[in-house]
Design an enzyme around this catalytic site. Structure first.
Site, short mmCIF file in Angstrom:
data_model
loop_
_atom_site.label_atom_id
_atom_site.label_comp_id
_atom_site.label_asym_id
_atom_site.label_seq_id
_atom_site.Cartn_x
_atom_site.Cartn_y
_atom_site.Cartn_z
N SER A 67 0.77 -1.11 0.00
CA SER A 67 0.02 -0.15 -0.06
C SER A 67 0.90 1.07 -0.07
CB SER A 67 -0.92 0.01 1.33
OG SER A 67 -1.44 1.38 1.40
N MET A 68 0.38 2.40 -0.92
CA MET A 68 1.04 3.51 -0.39
C MET A 68 0.05 4.56 0.16
SD MET A 68 2.52 6.33 -3.23
CE MET A 68 1.19 7.04 -3.75
N ARG A 69 -1.15 4.69 -0.44
CA ARG A 69 -1.99 5.78 0.16
C ARG A 69 -2.72 5.34 1.63
NH1 ARG A 69 -1.89 6.55 -4.94
NH2 ARG A 69 -1.45 4.07 -4.74
N THR A 70 -2.94 4.01 1.65
CA THR A 70 -3.39 3.61 2.88
C THR A 70 -2.46 3.63 4.11
OG1 THR A 70 -5.14 2.17 1.74
CG2 THR A 70 -4.61 1.96 4.05
N ARG A 118 -4.75 -4.37 6.61
CA ARG A 118 -5.23 -4.48 5.04
C ARG A 118 -4.80 -6.04 5.18
NH1 ARG A 118 -3.30 -1.48 -0.16
NH2 ARG A 118 -5.36 -0.20 0.61
N GLN A 148 -11.99 3.99 1.87
CA GLN A 148 -11.86 4.57 0.61
C GLN A 148 -13.12 5.28 0.23
OE1 GLN A 148 -9.11 4.61 -2.02
NE2 GLN A 148 -10.46 6.25 -2.71
N ASP A 237 -11.25 1.89 -11.77
CA ASP A 237 -10.20 1.29 -10.71
C ASP A 237 -9.43 0.51 -11.67
OD1 ASP A 237 -8.86 0.40 -8.64
OD2 ASP A 237 -10.41 -0.73 -7.61
N SER A 241 -5.33 -6.32 -10.00
CA SER A 241 -4.48 -5.82 -8.76
C SER A 241 -3.00 -5.55 -9.20
CB SER A 241 -4.15 -6.94 -7.71
OG SER A 241 -5.54 -6.98 -7.05
N LEU A 278 -7.02 4.96 -7.13
CA LEU A 278 -5.78 4.78 -7.40
C LEU A 278 -5.17 3.79 -6.44
CD1 LEU A 278 -4.48 8.69 -7.19
CD2 LEU A 278 -5.31 7.26 -9.31
N ARG A 305 -8.54 10.49 2.03
CA ARG A 305 -8.29 9.37 2.77
C ARG A 305 -8.11 9.85 4.05
NH1 ARG A 305 -7.01 4.35 0.42
NH2 ARG A 305 -7.19 4.01 2.56
#
Ligand code: CP
Length: 319
Positions: A67-70, A118, A148, A237, A241, A278, A305
């Site tokens: 993950s980056m954003r989360t 996650r 999200q 989206d 993945s 994203l 977020r």
């Protein structure tokens, strides 16, 4: 700890321990959390760092998947409100493999005030929540992504002024993001359309749950051009993945007619905003031009977020 009165008075202590699915909460609670997210955002944007409700609190962040954003939004958000976040990656934790989820839940509850996770399988987050004695926040499972969707709705309210009565059209795979939209549509009234290839429809039970709630108009279609007409938001989206190369290659053929491009946005009409949770694969599910267009709100959406999650955690912690 000092706090602006408008922020301090908004949230009542939640009766639910965990944040696992949007539909666990009622409309008033969701809207209250979103109001609070907007207030905290304004405060942080003003440079004010005096609101420190998480001071002295720690959060364990379990990441079984990348993950980056989360990761960055949770860690930064918790820090900015005074708390300390601890990252536990796949090398730090063997939840559900070498160490049982119920043991991880009970151990982390003894160190931390809140746990976000996650994980791959949705059952893992349910087990974590069952055995943890502190709140658990779902940071994405194979079933849904409630954080999200809170950020998405906050972004829609910022740009359109409301979520109720809007038309949100998702184009692509009927995945965990679609399930989250459906669970939101079971609580707040709007028009949700999922346009996906045949065989990639969202979970039937979740569609039925949203339809049976009887408050939103729900449509599942295989025709993206028809679907986007009159949309307030066109949402996309990734088709597979990130990192799943074989799956990505085979899906590119199946999803070919489901790219959000300039033509699809033209059909949607001039008022339609483009959103994407994203990471995006530009040139695959969405063109570069659509991401860069003035009506693309993907970056405010990513920023939100942090603010939406802070509001969720304030609610769960009752502070
Ligand atoms: N949208 C989202 O969850 O992004 P990350 O995978 O980077 O956390």
């Amino acid at each position: 700890t000092s706090s602006p009165s408008s922020v301090a008075n908004v949230t009542a202590k939640s009766e639910l321990k965990d944040f696992l699915h949007i539909s666990d909460f009622d409309k008033a609670t969701i809207l209250k959390m979103l109001d609070r997210a907007a207030e905290i955002k304004a405060l942080l944007k003003s440079g004010d760092r005096s609101f420190q409700p998480f001071k002295g609190k720690t959060m364990a962040m379990i990441f079984a998947k990348p993950s980056m954003r989360t990761r960055v939004s949770f860690e930064t958000g918790f820090f900015l409100l005074g708390g300390h976040a601890i990252y536990l990656g796949p090398n730090d934790i063997q939840m559900g493999k070498r160490e049982e989820t119920r043991d991880v839940a009970r151990v982390l509850s003894r160190y931390n005030d809140i746990i976000m996770a996650r994980v791959f399988a949705h059952q893992d987050i349910l087990d974590l929540a069952k055995y943890a004695t502190v709140p658990v926040v779902n940071g994405l499972t194979d079933y849904n992504h409630p954080c999200q969707i809170m950020a998405d709705v906050l972004t829609i309210i910022e740009h359109i002024g409301r979520i109720e009565g809007t038309k949100v059209v998702y184009v692509g795979d009927g995945n965990n993001i679609v399930h989250s939209w459906l669970l939101m549509a079971a609580v707040i009234p709007f028009h949700f359309v999922c346009a996906c290839p045949k065989g990639f429809e969202p979970d039937k039970k979740t569609v039925e749950k949203a339809q049976q709630a009887g408050i939103s108009k729900i449509e599942i279609t295989n025709d993206p051009k028809e679907a986007v007409k009159g949309a307030d938001v066109v949402y996309s989206d990734v088709w597979a993945s990130m990192g799943q190369k074989e799956e990505a290659d085979s899906r590119r053929k199946i999803f070919r007619g489901f790219q959000v491009d300039e033509n699809l946005m033209k059909i949607a009409g001039p008022k339609a905003y483009f959103m994407h949770c994203l990471p995006a694969e530009r040139g695959v599910e969405v063109t570069d031009g659509v991401v860069e267009a003035p009506n693309s709100i993907v970056f405010p959406q990513a920023e939100n977020r942090m603010h939406a999650q802070n509001a969720v955690m304030l609610h769960l912690l009752g502070v």
